[in-house]
Design a protein around this motif. Structure first.
Motif, PDB file in Angstrom:
ATOM      1  N   ILE A   1       0.846  -1.189   0.000  1.00 45.36           N
ATOM      2  CA  ILE A   1       0.000   0.000   0.000  1.00 45.36           C
ATOM      3  C   ILE A   1       0.885   1.244   0.000  1.00 45.36           C
ATOM      4  O   ILE A   1       0.415   2.379   0.034  1.00 45.36           O
TER       5      ILE A   1
ATOM      6  N   LEU B   1      11.837  -5.366   7.037  1.00 38.83           N
ATOM      7  CA  LEU B   1      11.177  -5.470   8.340  1.00 38.83           C
ATOM      8  C   LEU B   1      10.214  -6.656   8.360  1.00 38.83           C
ATOM      9  O   LEU B   1      10.060  -7.330   9.374  1.00 38.83           O
TER      10      LEU B   1
ATOM     11  N   VAL C   1       7.070  -7.800  10.747  1.00 40.93           N
ATOM     12  CA  VAL C   1       6.201  -6.635  10.928  1.00 40.93           C
ATOM     13  C   VAL C   1       5.285  -6.544   9.716  1.00 40.93           C
ATOM     14  O   VAL C   1       5.734  -6.713   8.587  1.00 40.93           O
TER      15      VAL C   1
ATOM     16  N   VAL D   1       1.667  -3.729   5.599  1.00 40.46           N
ATOM     17  CA  VAL D   1       0.643  -2.715   5.328  1.00 40.46           C
ATOM     18  C   VAL D   1       0.897  -1.466   6.170  1.00 40.46           C
ATOM     19  O   VAL D   1       0.925  -0.341   5.666  1.00 40.46           O
ATOM     20  N   ILE D   2       1.125  -1.683   7.464  1.00 33.55           N
ATOM     21  CA  ILE D   2       1.286  -0.533   8.348  1.00 33.55           C
ATOM     22  C   ILE D   2       2.598   0.188   8.058  1.00 33.55           C
ATOM     23  O   ILE D   2       2.637   1.418   7.966  1.00 33.55           O
ATOM     24  N   VAL D   3       3.668  -0.580   7.871  1.00 31.38           N
ATOM     25  CA  VAL D   3       4.964   0.064   7.614  1.00 31.38           C
ATOM     26  C   VAL D   3       4.905   0.891   6.333  1.00 31.38           C
ATOM     27  O   VAL D   3       5.371   2.029   6.292  1.00 31.38           O
TER      28      VAL D   3
ATOM     29  N   ILE E   1       2.300   2.255   4.902  1.00 29.16           N
ATOM     30  CA  ILE E   1       1.490   3.467   5.103  1.00 29.16           C
ATOM     31  C   ILE E   1       2.330   4.545   5.776  1.00 29.16           C
ATOM     32  O   ILE E   1       2.348   5.707   5.349  1.00 29.16           O
ATOM     33  N   MET E   2       3.050   4.147   6.821  1.00 32.46           N
ATOM     34  CA  MET E   2       3.882   5.121   7.538  1.00 32.46           C
ATOM     35  C   MET E   2       4.971   5.665   6.618  1.00 32.46           C
ATOM     36  O   MET E   2       5.277   6.854   6.630  1.00 32.46           O
ATOM     37  N   MET E   3       5.549   4.773   5.790  1.00 35.16           N
ATOM     38  CA  MET E   3       6.608   5.205   4.871  1.00 35.16           C
ATOM     39  C   MET E   3       6.079   6.212   3.852  1.00 35.16           C
ATOM     40  O   MET E   3       6.819   7.069   3.370  1.00 35.16           O
TER      41      MET E   3
ATOM     42  N   TYR F   1       3.979   8.631   4.416  1.00 38.69           N
ATOM     43  CA  TYR F   1       4.021   9.969   4.997  1.00 38.69           C
ATOM     44  C   TYR F   1       5.453  10.450   5.173  1.00 38.69           C
ATOM     45  O   TYR F   1       5.748  11.627   4.978  1.00 38.69           O
ATOM     46  N   VAL F   2       6.329   9.525   5.529  1.00 34.75           N
ATOM     47  CA  VAL F   2       7.735   9.907   5.648  1.00 34.75           C
ATOM     48  C   VAL F   2       8.227  10.401   4.289  1.00 34.75           C
ATOM     49  O   VAL F   2       8.886  11.443   4.187  1.00 34.75           O
TER      50      VAL F   2
END
Lengths: 319, 348
Positions: free
Chosen positions: B79, B128, B134, B137-139, B141-143, B145-146
C-alpha cells in the motif's frame, strides 16, 4: 521566554491537536479488537468532518453556541452509518479488510467533495462561525501553576477526549461486552463455541469505530480547520491508526501516543516561534509519529502485537 | 460456467455495478446520467488530444498497478506505492536538474535513479517483514508519509533555495517529445508509455518464465510449503518488495521526467499510488489485466475533467465510481456466490 510561558503555549496546543487523534484511535481499537482491520479511519474522519461542517453551517442560527456539540453527534451518526459499508464488505462479503478500507477512504473523499459541490456549488465550504473556541475551565483554572498550564486557553474537547479514553478502557477491559469483543478478535472460534455471536460483535466493533472516527473528524474540522475542503483531513486518520498501534491496541496507551503525536504536530507548526525548537528542521517533527510507529512495530521499544485474529474472516464450520 | 470465464466475469460485473451505483447517485442528485456519461466519453476518446492525455494518464497507472500486483503475487500488500512513487519522482527530477550529460546517458540515468529510489524505499518494509515479521501494510502506510515530508523538505531546502518548485529537468533527461505532442494536438503525451509496456512484459516474463518467478509465486501461494521445498522465503519477500518499489519509482519518473518535468512541494498525496491498488485489483494482479484496467481508470480520470464543463456534473463522481469498483472487486466473494447460483440453475 520563560519555561512557564513556553508551557502555556505548548500544552494547550498539544491537547488541541491530540483530541481528534485520541477519538479516532479509540475507534480503531474497537474495530481491531474485534478482529477487523480498519484502515478506513481516515475516510471515516472525512465523513465526520464533512457532516459536522455542513450541519454547523446549516443550523448555526437555530442552535447557537450548542451547534458544534450537536454537530459532533451528527458526525458520530454519519460515521457509524458510513462504516456499515466497511462492515458489510469485510465481515459479510469476506472482502480483504485492507482493500475494503482503501475503498472506504477513496469513497469518502469522492462522495463528500461531490456533495460539497452539489450543495454549495464550489470546491470548499464557507468558514463556520461557531466552532470550538478557547475556554478557561472553571475552578480548575485557579490551581496555581498547573491551572495556568493545563486549564487556561484550552478546549473542552481535549478533556472530553481524555475522559472518553478512560471510559473506553473500562468498557474494553472491565465489562462483559469488552471481554466478548476482545475474544472475538483473538480467537473467534473459541468465542463462537461459548455462544458469542462473532458476526454481531464484529459489526458492533466496526460501527463503534465509525462513530468515533466521525467524532474525531468533527472535532478536527470544528476546532482546527473551520471549513471543509479536499485537504481538511490529510493523514490524521492514518496518524490515529499509528497512535493505536504505538499504544499497543490499549485505550490509555493509544491516548498517550495520540497526545505525543499531537505534541509533534503542534510543535511542527508553532515550533518556529519558540526558542531552541526553531533550530530543529520541522521535517523531523513531521515524520516523528510515523518513524516511531515503525520502530515500535519492529520491537525495539517493546513489541506491539495486533489481536491474533485481526484481518481474518471467520467462516462458521471451517477449521 | 468455467472457472476461467467466471474470473473474467467478476471484474466486469464489478465495473458494471460501480457504474450502475454511480448512475443512481447522479439520478438522485438531479443530474442527467446520459449527458454525464456522454461528456465522460467525449472527454476521454472524443478527440485526439484527449486520447493523448488518456495515454499520458494511464502510463503511471500501469506502473503503479504493477507495483501493487507484483507484491500481491508474492502475498504482500504494497500500500506504499504512493511513497515509492514520490521518492522516484524526486530522484528522477534531482538527477534531471543536477547533471549535464549527453542524452544517451542522462535519460537512462534519471530513470534508473527513480527505480533505485523506489526500490530502496520499498526495501525497508520488505526487510522489516522478512526479519521482524512486521506487517507490511502498516509500515508502508507510515513510509508514505515519511516520503511525503522528506521529499518536500529536500525540494524546498536542498534542490532549491526555499522554493516550492524545482527547475525543469534538462533537455537531455526529459521523456517529452515534440513529435508525440504534435500528433496528439499538443497533449502532454511522452515516451514513458514505452517504459510502461516494457514493465508489463518484464513482470510477466519474470513471474511466469523464470525460476526466480516460480519461487516468488510459490511464496505467495504458501510460505510454509515454499520454505519446506527449500526456498528462501525471506529473500523472496525482500526481493518482491524491491521489484515492486522499482515499478513504483518508475511511475514517479513518468511524472517527473514526462508529464510535468519538475517536482513540487505537495500538501498531500497525488493519489496515483492508491489508484494503483484499484488498477491491480481490477486487473486480477496479472500484467495483462493491469494494462487493461489502467486504460479504464486512466480514461475515467481524464474524461472526468470534461464532466463539469459539458454536463455540469462534479468530476468527483468518477472518484466515487472508482471507489465503488474497488469495493465490488473486493467483495467478489459475493459476486461468485451469485454466479454459482445462476450456473446451478442453468444445470437444472
Amino acid at each position: 521566554m520563560s519555561l512557564m510561558e513556553i508551557l502555556m503555549i505548548v500544552v494547550p496546543s498539544t491537547l488541541l491537536w491530540a483530541a481528534p487523534l485520541v477519538f479516532t484511535a479509540l475507534g480503531g481499537i474497537f474495530s481491531e479488537r474485534s478482529g477487523v482491520v480498519n484502515i478506513g479511519l481516515e475516510g471515516l474522519m472525512v465523513v465526520g468532518a464533512f457532516s459536522a461542517i455542513v450541519f454547523n453551517l446549516t443550523f448555526v442560527e437555530t442552535f447557537g453556541s450548542w451547534t458544534p456539540w450537536i454537530a459532533i453527534l451528527v458526525a458520530m451518526v454519519a460515521g457509524a452509518i458510513f462504516s456499515i459499508l466497511h462492515a458489510v464488505a469485510a465481515i459479510t462479503f469476506r472482502a480483504d479488510h485492507t482493500v475494503s478500507g482503501v475503498a472506504i477512504n477513496l469513497l469518502s473523499t469522492g462522495l463528500t467533495l461531490f456533495l460539497v459541490k452539489l450543495i454549495y456549488d464550489k470546491g470548499e465550504t464557507n468558514i463556520i462561525s461557531k466552532g470550538f473556541s478557547k475556554v478557561d475551565i472553571p475552578l480548575l483554572k485557579d490551581i496555581p501553576i498547573i491551572g495556568k498550564i493545563f486549564f487556561q486557553n484550552t478546549y473542552w474537547t481535549s478533556f472530553l477526549a481524555i475522559v472518553v479514553a478512560i471510559i473506553v478502557w473500562y468498557i474494553v477491559f472491565k465489562t462483559p461486552f469488552g471481554l466478548r469483543l476482545r475474544s472475538v478478535g483473538e480467537h473467534p472460534m473459541a468465542a463462537d463455541t461459548m455462544g458469542i455471536n462473532v458476526t454481531k460483535m464484529r459489526y458492533l466493533g466496526v460501527i463503534i469505530s465509525g462513530a468515533f472516527g466521525g467524532i474525531g473528524g468533527a472535532v478536527y474540522a470544528q476546532s482546527i480547520t473551520s471549513n471543509f475542503s479536499h485537504s481538511t483531513i490529510s493523514g490524521q486518520g492514518f496518524m490515529a491508526m499509528a497512535a493505536m498501534i504505538f499504544g499497543k491496541w490499549h485505550p490509555l496507551g493509544a491516548m498517550g501516543a495520540a497526545i505525543f503525536f499531537g505534541f509533534a504536530q503542534s510543535i511542527s507548526i508553532i515550533g518556529s516561534s519558540l526558542p531552541f525548537l526553531k533550530e530543529i528542521p520541522s521535517v523531523y517533527l513531521l515524520i516523528a509519529p510515523y518513524v516511531l510507529t515503525i520502530i515500535a512495530l519492529t520491537g525495539f521499544i517493546g513489541r506491539a502485537d495486533a489481536p491474533k485474529a485481526s484481518g481474518t474472516h471467520y467462516i462458521k464450520g471451517s477449521r | 460456467m468455467s472457472k476461467r470465464f467466471k474470473s473474467l466475469l467478476t471484474p466486469i460485473i464489478a465495473v458494471l455495478l460501480g457504474i450502475i451505483v454511480g448512475t443512481i447517485i447522479m439520478v438522485v442528485s438531479g443530474y442527467n446520467p446520459v449527458t454525464a456519461f456522454t461528456a465522460l466519453w467525449n472527454g476521454s476518446f472524443g478527440d485526439i488530444y484527449y486520447i493523448g492525455e488518456v495515454v499520458r494518464q494511464f502510463t503511471p497507472y500501469i506502473l503503479a498497478g504493477l507495483a501493487v500486483a507484483f507484491a500481491f503475487r508474492v502475498g504482500l500488500f504494497n500500500i506504499g506505492v504512493e511513497g515509492q512513487f514520490l521518492v522516484g519522482w524526486l530522484a528522477a527530477v534531482w538527477v534531471g536538474v543536477a547533471f549535464d550529460l549527453p542524452r544517451i546517458i542522462h535519460l537512462p540515468l534519471a530513470v534508473l535513479a527513480a527505480m533505485v529510489a523506489g526500490a530502496l524505499w520499498a526495501f525497508i518494509p520488505g526487510l522489516l517483514k522478512a526479519r521482524f515479521r512486521v506487517h507490511e501494510v502498516i509500515v508502508t502506510i507510515m513510509m508514505n508519509y515519511v516520503a511525503l515530508h522528506v521529499s518536500n523538505y529536500i525540494i524546498k531546502n536542498i534542490i532549491t533555495d526555499n522554493k516550492d518548485k524545482t527547475d525543469l529537468v534538462k533537455e537531455s533527461a526529459t521523456l517529452r517529445s515534440d513529435w508525440l505532442q504534435s500528433i496528439t494536438d499538443y497533449s502532454r503525451l511522452h515516451w514513458g508509455i514505452v517504459i510502461a509496456i516494457i514493465g508489463c512484459f518484464v513482470m510477466w516474463f519474470l513471474l511466469e518464465r523464470t525460476t526466480r518467478g516460480f519461487e516468488l509465486r510459490s511464496v505467495g501461494f504458501n510460505q510454509h510449503a515454499a520454505h519446506y521445498a527449500g526456498m528462501n522465503v525471506n529473500k523472496n519477500i525482500i526481493l518482491s518488495m524491491v521489484i515492486a518499489g522499482g515499478f513504483a519509482g518508475l511511475a514517479g519518473a513518468m511524472e517527473g521526467l514526462g508529464t510535468f518535468g519538475y517536482a513540487t512541494v505537495k500538501g498531500g498525496f497525488t493519489g496515483v499510488g492508491f489508484d494503483g491498488i484499484a488498477v491491480a485489483l481490477l486487473g486480477g494482479n496479472t500484467s495483462l489485466g493491469v494494462f487493461f484496467s489502467a486504460i479504464l481508470f486512466g480514461a475515467l480520470k481524464v474524461g472526468a475533467l470534461n464532466m463539469p464543463l459539458e454536463a455540469g456534473v462534479p468530476n468527483e463522481l468518477v472518484d466515487i465510481i472508482i471507489a465503488l469498483i474497488v469495493f465490488f472487486v473486493a467483495s467478489s466473494y459475493i459476486i461468485r456466490v451469485f454466479l454459482d447460483r445462476i450456473s446451478k440453475k442453468e444445470v437444472k
